[in-house]
Design a protein around this motif. Sequence first.
Motif, PDB file in Angstrom:
ATOM      1  N   HIS A 138      64.788  78.300 -16.018  1.00  0.00           N
ATOM      2  CA  HIS A 138      65.203  79.168 -17.178  1.00  0.00           C
ATOM      3  C   HIS A 138      65.063  78.312 -18.236  1.00  0.00           C
ATOM      4  O   HIS A 138      65.314  76.950 -18.441  1.00  0.00           O
ATOM      5  CB  HIS A 138      66.337  80.010 -16.798  1.00  0.00           C
ATOM      6  CG  HIS A 138      67.727  78.951 -16.823  1.00  0.00           C
ATOM      7  ND1 HIS A 138      67.978  78.066 -15.939  1.00  0.00           N
ATOM      8  CD2 HIS A 138      68.704  79.126 -17.956  1.00  0.00           C
ATOM      9  CE1 HIS A 138      69.057  77.635 -16.433  1.00  0.00           C
ATOM     10  NE2 HIS A 138      69.282  77.922 -17.536  1.00  0.00           N
TER      11      HIS A 138
ATOM     12  N   THR B  97      63.091  83.692 -17.885  1.00  0.00           N
ATOM     13  CA  THR B  97      62.829  82.721 -16.468  1.00  0.00           C
ATOM     14  C   THR B  97      61.696  82.394 -15.998  1.00  0.00           C
ATOM     15  O   THR B  97      60.623  82.780 -16.538  1.00  0.00           O
ATOM     16  CB  THR B  97      63.527  83.539 -15.573  1.00  0.00           C
ATOM     17  OG1 THR B  97      63.057  84.808 -15.423  1.00  0.00           O
ATOM     18  CG2 THR B  97      65.252  83.596 -15.799  1.00  0.00           C
ATOM     19  N   HIS B  98      61.290  81.334 -15.113  1.00  0.00           N
ATOM     20  CA  HIS B  98      60.201  81.040 -14.610  1.00  0.00           C
ATOM     21  C   HIS B  98      60.229  81.370 -12.943  1.00  0.00           C
ATOM     22  O   HIS B  98      61.213  80.902 -12.256  1.00  0.00           O
ATOM     23  CB  HIS B  98      59.881  79.638 -14.839  1.00  0.00           C
ATOM     24  CG  HIS B  98      58.417  79.092 -14.504  1.00  0.00           C
ATOM     25  ND1 HIS B  98      58.256  78.640 -13.125  1.00  0.00           N
ATOM     26  CD2 HIS B  98      57.373  79.198 -15.284  1.00  0.00           C
ATOM     27  CE1 HIS B  98      57.119  78.140 -13.245  1.00  0.00           C
ATOM     28  NE2 HIS B  98      56.444  78.452 -14.556  1.00  0.00           N
ATOM     29  N   ASP B  99      59.152  82.004 -12.521  1.00  0.00           N
ATOM     30  CA  ASP B  99      59.360  82.337 -11.178  1.00  0.00           C
ATOM     31  C   ASP B  99      58.446  81.451 -10.423  1.00  0.00           C
ATOM     32  O   ASP B  99      57.871  80.493 -10.975  1.00  0.00           O
ATOM     33  CB  ASP B  99      58.667  83.977 -10.936  1.00  0.00           C
ATOM     34  CG  ASP B  99      57.145  84.178 -11.212  1.00  0.00           C
ATOM     35  OD1 ASP B  99      56.474  83.077 -11.140  1.00  0.00           O
ATOM     36  OD2 ASP B  99      56.740  85.033 -11.543  1.00  0.00           O
TER      37      ASP B  99
ATOM     38  N   GLU C 261      69.248  87.401  -9.441  1.00  0.00           N
ATOM     39  CA  GLU C 261      68.436  86.512 -10.215  1.00  0.00           C
ATOM     40  C   GLU C 261      69.278  85.357 -10.654  1.00  0.00           C
ATOM     41  O   GLU C 261      68.526  84.110 -11.134  1.00  0.00           O
ATOM     42  CB  GLU C 261      67.296  87.215 -11.005  1.00  0.00           C
ATOM     43  CG  GLU C 261      66.300  88.027 -10.331  1.00  0.00           C
ATOM     44  CD  GLU C 261      65.369  88.533 -11.412  1.00  0.00           C
ATOM     45  OE1 GLU C 261      65.315  88.337 -12.617  1.00  0.00           O
ATOM     46  OE2 GLU C 261      64.590  89.455 -10.916  1.00  0.00           O
TER      47      GLU C 261
ATOM     48  N   HIS D  70      63.044  82.358  -8.484  1.00  0.00           N
ATOM     49  CA  HIS D  70      63.030  81.537  -9.843  1.00  0.00           C
ATOM     50  C   HIS D  70      63.255  80.054  -9.718  1.00  0.00           C
ATOM     51  O   HIS D  70      64.041  79.867  -8.983  1.00  0.00           O
ATOM     52  CB  HIS D  70      63.760  82.286 -10.991  1.00  0.00           C
ATOM     53  CG  HIS D  70      63.439  83.650 -11.199  1.00  0.00           C
ATOM     54  ND1 HIS D  70      63.585  84.686 -10.340  1.00  0.00           N
ATOM     55  CD2 HIS D  70      62.348  84.068 -12.257  1.00  0.00           C
ATOM     56  CE1 HIS D  70      63.135  85.770 -10.918  1.00  0.00           C
ATOM     57  NE2 HIS D  70      62.148  85.218 -11.845  1.00  0.00           N
TER      58      HIS D  70
ATOM     59  N   ASP E  44      58.917  84.798 -16.927  1.00  0.00           N
ATOM     60  CA  ASP E  44      59.395  86.234 -16.731  1.00  0.00           C
ATOM     61  C   ASP E  44      60.670  86.688 -17.438  1.00  0.00           C
ATOM     62  O   ASP E  44      61.251  85.469 -18.055  1.00  0.00           O
ATOM     63  CB  ASP E  44      59.866  86.251 -15.143  1.00  0.00           C
ATOM     64  CG  ASP E  44      59.946  87.596 -14.639  1.00  0.00           C
ATOM     65  OD1 ASP E  44      59.454  88.530 -14.886  1.00  0.00           O
ATOM     66  OD2 ASP E  44      60.483  87.609 -13.705  1.00  0.00           O
TER      67      ASP E  44
END
Length: 161
Positions: free
Chosen positions: A115, A26-28, A60, A112, A34
């Motif tokens: 993803h 995932t990208h925060d 999340e 987030h 992440d």
Amino acid sequence: MAGNEIDVYFVAVKALIRDRSKLLITHDIFGDWDIPGGRLRKEDFDAPLEAILERKLGEELGDAFVVRIGGPCVFFRHQRVEHGRDGQVARIFAVGFHVDYAAGVVKLGGHHDNHLWVDMPSFRPADYFTGGWLRGLNEYLARCSDRQEVADSSSLRIDEH
């Protein structure tokens, strides 16, 4: 006494979610890639780590995203500058769990913004991660025979770097 100072770490649980040969990252909202999961809260002290991870994944990835949580498979020690905490450095010890995707689609929570399902045989973690997250992912991938199966968790060791 030099060398005897006790360090303080945040504790986190992370999910290495796999759908066959794909791994979910995932990208925060702070601009970093992440691994799903996160830090324990004060009220989590007596809760099973698997229950905490299940809650974190719901927060999340959404309640419709269904997984099967396995056992611990890798340990991470990561250090990062905290966003919104005046540049304080946080040291994080995380337990990574093997998690199998079962059903549903990802519906990202508020922390987030993206993803990816990366292809494990061709995934280059250094293109996405640094520090302890990178070391832990490399260790995890090395334990996967041809990146398809996770090695027996009884062979776990804590990275000393």
